[in-house]
Each structure stands twice: as structure tokens, then as C-alpha cells.
Enzyme design. Structure first.
Site, PDB file in Angstrom:
ATOM      1  N   SER A   1       0.833  -1.202   0.000  1.00 60.03           N
ATOM      2  CA  SER A   1       0.000   0.000   0.000  1.00 60.03           C
ATOM      3  C   SER A   1       0.864   1.246   0.000  1.00 60.03           C
ATOM      4  CB  SER A   1      -0.920   0.006   1.225  1.00 60.03           C
ATOM      5  OG  SER A   1      -0.154  -0.117   2.399  1.00 60.03           O
TER       6      SER A   1
ATOM      7  N   GLU B   1      -7.406  -2.448  -6.433  1.00 64.67           N
ATOM      8  CA  GLU B   1      -6.710  -1.535  -7.343  1.00 64.67           C
ATOM      9  C   GLU B   1      -5.671  -2.350  -8.112  1.00 64.67           C
ATOM     10  OE1 GLU B   1      -6.837   2.717  -4.971  1.00 64.67           O
ATOM     11  OE2 GLU B   1      -5.374   1.244  -4.317  1.00 64.67           O
TER      12      GLU B   1
ATOM     13  N   ASN C   1      -5.779   5.176  -0.998  1.00 65.87           N
ATOM     14  CA  ASN C   1      -4.952   5.716   0.092  1.00 65.87           C
ATOM     15  C   ASN C   1      -4.502   7.153  -0.173  1.00 65.87           C
ATOM     16  OD1 ASN C   1      -5.204   3.542   1.741  1.00 65.87           O
ATOM     17  ND2 ASN C   1      -3.243   2.605   1.200  1.00 65.87           N
TER      18      ASN C   1
HETATM   19  N1  3HC Z   1     -14.739 -11.703   6.739  1.00 62.73           N
HETATM   20  C1  3HC Z   1     -15.932 -11.849   6.158  1.00 62.73           C
HETATM   21  N2  3HC Z   1     -16.937 -10.981   6.280  1.00 62.73           N
HETATM   22  C2  3HC Z   1     -16.725  -9.894   7.062  1.00 62.73           C
HETATM   23  C3  3HC Z   1     -15.506  -9.670   7.704  1.00 62.73           C
HETATM   24  C4  3HC Z   1     -14.488 -10.624   7.509  1.00 62.73           C
HETATM   25  N3  3HC Z   1     -13.278 -10.503   8.075  1.00 62.73           N
HETATM   26  N4  3HC Z   1     -15.605  -8.509   8.401  1.00 62.73           N
HETATM   27  C5  3HC Z   1     -16.841  -8.042   8.209  1.00 62.73           C
HETATM   28  N5  3HC Z   1     -17.502  -8.870   7.403  1.00 62.73           N
HETATM   29  C6  3HC Z   1     -18.875  -8.722   6.951  1.00 62.73           C
HETATM   30  C7  3HC Z   1     -19.891  -9.209   7.959  1.00 62.73           C
HETATM   31  O1  3HC Z   1     -20.156 -10.579   7.814  1.00 62.73           O
HETATM   32  C8  3HC Z   1     -21.103  -8.366   7.599  1.00 62.73           C
HETATM   33  O2  3HC Z   1     -21.753  -8.883   6.469  1.00 62.73           O
HETATM   34  P1  3HC Z   1     -23.316  -8.584   6.190  1.00 62.73           P
HETATM   35  O3  3HC Z   1     -23.527  -7.111   6.335  1.00 62.73           O
HETATM   36  O4  3HC Z   1     -23.546  -9.079   4.786  1.00 62.73           O
HETATM   37  O5  3HC Z   1     -24.029  -9.370   7.220  1.00 62.73           O
HETATM   38  C9  3HC Z   1     -20.482  -7.062   7.150  1.00 62.73           C
HETATM   39  O6  3HC Z   1     -19.131  -7.337   6.825  1.00 62.73           O
HETATM   40  C10 3HC Z   1     -20.539  -6.040   8.236  1.00 62.73           C
HETATM   41  O7  3HC Z   1     -19.841  -6.557   9.353  1.00 62.73           O
HETATM   42  P2  3HC Z   1     -20.265  -6.271  10.864  1.00 62.73           P
HETATM   43  O8  3HC Z   1     -21.754  -6.185  10.974  1.00 62.73           O
HETATM   44  O9  3HC Z   1     -19.549  -7.214  11.766  1.00 62.73           O
HETATM   45  O10 3HC Z   1     -19.589  -4.870  11.170  1.00 62.73           O
HETATM   46  P3  3HC Z   1     -19.835  -3.491  10.537  1.00 62.73           P
HETATM   47  O11 3HC Z   1     -21.199  -3.331  10.002  1.00 62.73           O
HETATM   48  O12 3HC Z   1     -19.353  -2.574  11.581  1.00 62.73           O
HETATM   49  O13 3HC Z   1     -18.830  -3.473   9.286  1.00 62.73           O
HETATM   50  C11 3HC Z   1     -16.767  -3.183   8.217  1.00 62.73           C
HETATM   51  C12 3HC Z   1     -17.476  -3.704   9.446  1.00 62.73           C
HETATM   52  C13 3HC Z   1     -17.082  -4.076   7.019  1.00 62.73           C
HETATM   53  C14 3HC Z   1     -15.283  -3.252   8.520  1.00 62.73           C
HETATM   54  C15 3HC Z   1     -17.279  -1.722   7.920  1.00 62.73           C
HETATM   55  O14 3HC Z   1     -17.202  -0.952   9.086  1.00 62.73           O
HETATM   56  C16 3HC Z   1     -16.475  -1.035   6.844  1.00 62.73           C
HETATM   57  O15 3HC Z   1     -16.701  -1.227   5.663  1.00 62.73           O
HETATM   58  N6  3HC Z   1     -15.523  -0.186   7.285  1.00 62.73           N
HETATM   59  C17 3HC Z   1     -14.623   0.535   6.381  1.00 62.73           C
HETATM   60  C18 3HC Z   1     -13.473  -0.363   6.043  1.00 62.73           C
HETATM   61  C19 3HC Z   1     -12.493   0.300   5.134  1.00 62.73           C
HETATM   62  O16 3HC Z   1     -12.594   1.472   4.786  1.00 62.73           O
HETATM   63  N7  3HC Z   1     -11.492  -0.469   4.711  1.00 62.73           N
HETATM   64  C20 3HC Z   1     -10.438   0.033   3.896  1.00 62.73           C
HETATM   65  C21 3HC Z   1      -9.301   0.407   4.770  1.00 62.73           C
HETATM   66  S1  3HC Z   1      -7.967   1.061   3.871  1.00 62.73           S
HETATM   67  C22 3HC Z   1      -7.091  -0.272   3.403  1.00 62.73           C
HETATM   68  O17 3HC Z   1      -7.388  -1.405   3.687  1.00 62.73           O
HETATM   69  C23 3HC Z   1      -5.917   0.010   2.554  1.00 62.73           C
HETATM   70  C24 3HC Z   1      -4.637  -0.312   3.242  1.00 62.73           C
HETATM   71  O18 3HC Z   1      -3.637  -0.243   2.261  1.00 62.73           O
HETATM   72  C25 3HC Z   1      -4.286   0.602   4.376  1.00 62.73           C
END
Ligand code: 3HC
Length: 335
Positions: free
Chosen positions: A163, A196, A234
Site C-alpha cells: 500500500s 486496485e 490511500n
Molecule cells: N470476513 C468476512 N466478512 C466480514 C468480515 C471478515 N473478516 N468482516 C466483516 N464482514 C462482513 C460481515 O459478515 C457483515 O456482512 P453482512 O452485512 O452481509 O451481514 C459485514 O461485513 C458487516 O460486518 P459487521 O456487521 O460485523 O460490522 P460493521 O457493520 O461494523 O462493518 C466493516 C465492518 C465491514 C469493517 C465496515 O465498518 C467497513 O466497511 N468499514 C470501512 C473499512 C475500510 O474502509 N477499509 C479500507 C481500509 S484502507 C485499506 O485497507 C488500505 C490499506 O492499504 C491501508
């Protein structure tokens, strides 16, 4: 010729979106990787069994690729398998609610697609695609790819999930810069739909098409980006998170209020402080410090923030350490 175009287009919907002329030219005249048949990736080897590596392995296995997960020792591999097992349980429950037998069948089938190995050379012998998700250190990545370049088959595509490091710099360690690109997945990998796909100046059209195709077959949505700092997500997300920290450092609002504001006012699933804790404060600092050194991004956007530096110096990395802007219920636990 037309049937060849149709074959490419049906195997790769993204290719449909390119003008026919460029597609036809590519199919007819590309000689950059003649030993390699595009869109034919079956075996994927993933280096690194941390959160990102394990997530990539899981998604590939769920979508019928044969996957080998590689790490330095059996303990690391076991952690990766545990990450996959608990994530698969969530996916299985969602796909087959109230059908325990089908859930089990899905989990067993997916797990059956995954081999593990600590032998990098053996794990690369049959790979059509190698995805690296190891520590964010340029030298370490270069050393790994330089070694793999000598042992992996000629046609094997190489990718990094970095990243923060330039793909072109990592690729330089190999003699297959035309078969080298970036595949940047997002955390949590099984849930986030985006990948990406990064092409350097030297990534061939065949290689790029194959990477786009792999993403589609993993049921992800690929977007393409040049090899630039932070790529798309990012590049926008990290300065936004840094600016949120500055609001708090100036005493204008609390982290809690900023998070509520961005969730309820802008519709983000997480506020910037929740997201920073989720991504890892050490990761965020590493990205910003690297960009500052590189000097390709406006100084104001990457200016250090004491609040972040202090938390990292104290070992408070966010969710992964049990404490960041928020306390967590143990390492990797809930808020
Ligand atoms: N495996 C499988 N499914 C997962 C999971 C995992 N590890 N984590 C979450 N899920 C699924 C759940 O099963 C649930 O599915 P459903 O809605 O179909 O039932 C859904 O995701 C939502 O999960 P939760 O209800 O437990 O929790 P939230 O509603 O709080 O969602 C989240 C959690 C998906 C992490 C949400 O908050 C989100 O999308 N957050 C933003 C994440 C983000 O921006 N990520 C990018 C970060 S930047 C990056 O990665 C780049 C790097 O280079 C730094």
C-alpha cells in the site's frame, strides 16, 4: 480475429469497455509476453499469512483458484488459517443461513482449495500468479522477488499488495518487469469489493488483462491506476485521516465527534479515527513518513502530527495492539 476478440471479451468483461481497436491491436500484435497465455490463471501462491495475505488466500479459494499460502514458519501459517476459518464461518452463515450442513460443506470445500508451505521455492513451481503480502519493506520484498524470479516458471505473473511502496521499484529486482504489477486489496478483504490494479510503465497489456480477469473471477471490482503514491484510495484516505487528526490536535472537536460527524454527515461506514485504528496507526505513520521522504505529495498533506507520532511511540497501534484512539477488548478485539 473476431472470435478471438469475443473470447477475450467474454473472459474479461473489463476488456469489453476498451475500444475495439485497442483490444484488437493488443490481441493481434502484443509480443511482450508470448510465452504466456493471458486469462489462464489457475494456481495462485500468496506470500504472507497476515490479515491481508490470509484474506486474499480466502477469496481466491472461495472462487475456485488453487491457492498456496506461504510464510516463514508453521506458527504464522496456523494464524493465517485461523483468520480464514473464522472469516469463512461468517461468510458461510450469510450464504446458507440455518443450514449447518451446507455451511460445513462450503467451509470444507474452500479450505480444501488451500495448501500451506514454508518452502518458497516448492510453492512457486506451479504458480501462474504470485501475490506478495509480506512486511512493508522494500529490500525484503525485492529479495523475495529476486529469488522467486529464478525459481518460478517463465509465465508466472508477479504482484505486490503493497500500500506504500512503488511497484516499479519492487519489480526492478526481477527480469520480468513486463509480468509485474500491483494488486491492492482492502481490509477486510473478504468484505471489501475493490481491488486496485496497478500497472507500471513496463507492465504488459497481457499481464494487465490477466490481473483484471483474476479480480473479476475473485468477484471483486477492479479499478486501474498508475504506479503513484497511495494509488487512488490511500492517496485520498490518508490525507483525510491526517486532517482529522489535525482537527483534534487543534482542540476543535473530539475524535468521537469527528467519527459521528463523518458517519452520519457523510455516510462513511467508519469515522476517520475508527478507520485509523482499524488500518493501524503504525501503518498510517509508515505511509505518511514514506510519502514525506519521497517528496511527491504536497508537504502540507503529509506534515507530521504529534498525536499520531506519540501514540505509535507508545506502542498504541489501534485495534491490533488493543489500544489506539479507542480501547479494544484485547488484541484485535471489539471497541
Ligand atoms: N470476513 C468476512 N466478512 C466480514 C468480515 C471478515 N473478516 N468482516 C466483516 N464482514 C462482513 C460481515 O459478515 C457483515 O456482512 P453482512 O452485512 O452481509 O451481514 C459485514 O461485513 C458487516 O460486518 P459487521 O456487521 O460485523 O460490522 P460493521 O457493520 O461494523 O462493518 C466493516 C465492518 C465491514 C469493517 C465496515 O465498518 C467497513 O466497511 N468499514 C470501512 C473499512 C475500510 O474502509 N477499509 C479500507 C481500509 S484502507 C485499506 O485497507 C488500505 C490499506 O492499504 C491501508
Amino acid at each position: 480475429m473476431l472470435s478471438a476478440v469475443r473470447r477475450v471479451a467474454s473472459a474479461n468483461p473489463a476488456a469489453m469497455m476498451r475500444p475495439l481497436t485497442s483490444l484488437t491491436m493488443t490481441s493481434a500484435f502484443s509480443t511482450s509476453s508470448s510465452a504466456y497465455a493471458p486469462h489462464n490463471v489457475k494456481n495462485i501462491t500468496v506470500f504472507g499469512s497476515g490479515l491481508m495475505g490470509a484474506g486474499i488466500v480466502q477469496v481466491a479459494a472461495q472462487n475456485a483458484f488453487n491457492v498456496t499460502m506461504v510464510d516463514l514458519n508453521p506458527e504464522a501459517l496456523k494464524k493465517g488459517q485461523d483468520i480464514i476459518a473464522s472469516s469463512l464461518k461468517r461468510v458461510a452463515k450469510k450464504q446458507f443461513p440455518e443450514d449447518a450442513a451446507q455451511q460445513k460443506e462450503f467451509i470444507d470445500k474452500t479450505m480444501g482449495q488451500i495448501k500451506t508451505s514454508t518452502d518458497s521455492e516448492a510453492a512457486s513451481k506451479d504458480a501462474d500468479l504470485i501475490i506478495e503480502a509480506i512486511v512493508e519493506n522494500l529490500k525484503t520484498k525485492q529479495q523475495l522477488f529476486s529469488m522467486l524470479d529464478k525459481v518460478a516458471p517463465e509465465h508466472t505473473l508477479f504482484c505486490s499488495n503493497t500500500s506504500s511502496l512503488p511497484i516499479g521499484e519492487i519489480a526492478k529486482a526481477t527480469k520480468r518487469t513486463d509480468r509485474f504489477g500491483g494488486l491492492h486489496f482492502f481490509n477486510p478483504v473478504p468484505q471489501m469489493k475493490l481491488v486496485e490494479v496497478i500497472r507500471t510503465e513496463e507492465t504488459s497489456q497481457d499481464s494487465f488483462d490477466s490481473l483484471m480477469d483474476v479480480c473479476t473471477r475473485m468477484k471483486k471490482t477492479p479499478v486501474s491506476c498508475k504506479d503513484t503514491p497511495g494509488f487512488i484510495v490511500n492517496r485520498l484516505l490518508v490525507p483525510y485521516m491526517m486532517e482529522s487528526l489535525r482537527i483534534v490536535e487543534r482542540g476543535e472537536a473530539t475524535p468521537q465527534d469527528v467519527d459521528v460527524a463523518m458517519k452520519l454527515g457523510a455516510g462513511f461506514p467508519m469515522g476517520p479515527f475508527e478507520l485509523a485504528d482499524f488500518v493501524g496507526l503504525d501503518t498510517m505513520k509508515f505511509i505518511v513518513d514514506g510519502w514525506r521522504k519521497e517528496g511527491k505529495i504536497d508537504d502540507n498533506l503529509v506534515a507530521p502530527v504529534k498525536l499520531l507520532d506519540d501514540l505509535v511511540a507508545q506502542g498504541n497501534f489501534g485495534r491490533k495492539s488493543g489500544q489506539g484512539f479507542y480501547p479494544y477488548n484485547g488484541v484485535g478485539g471489539k471497541k
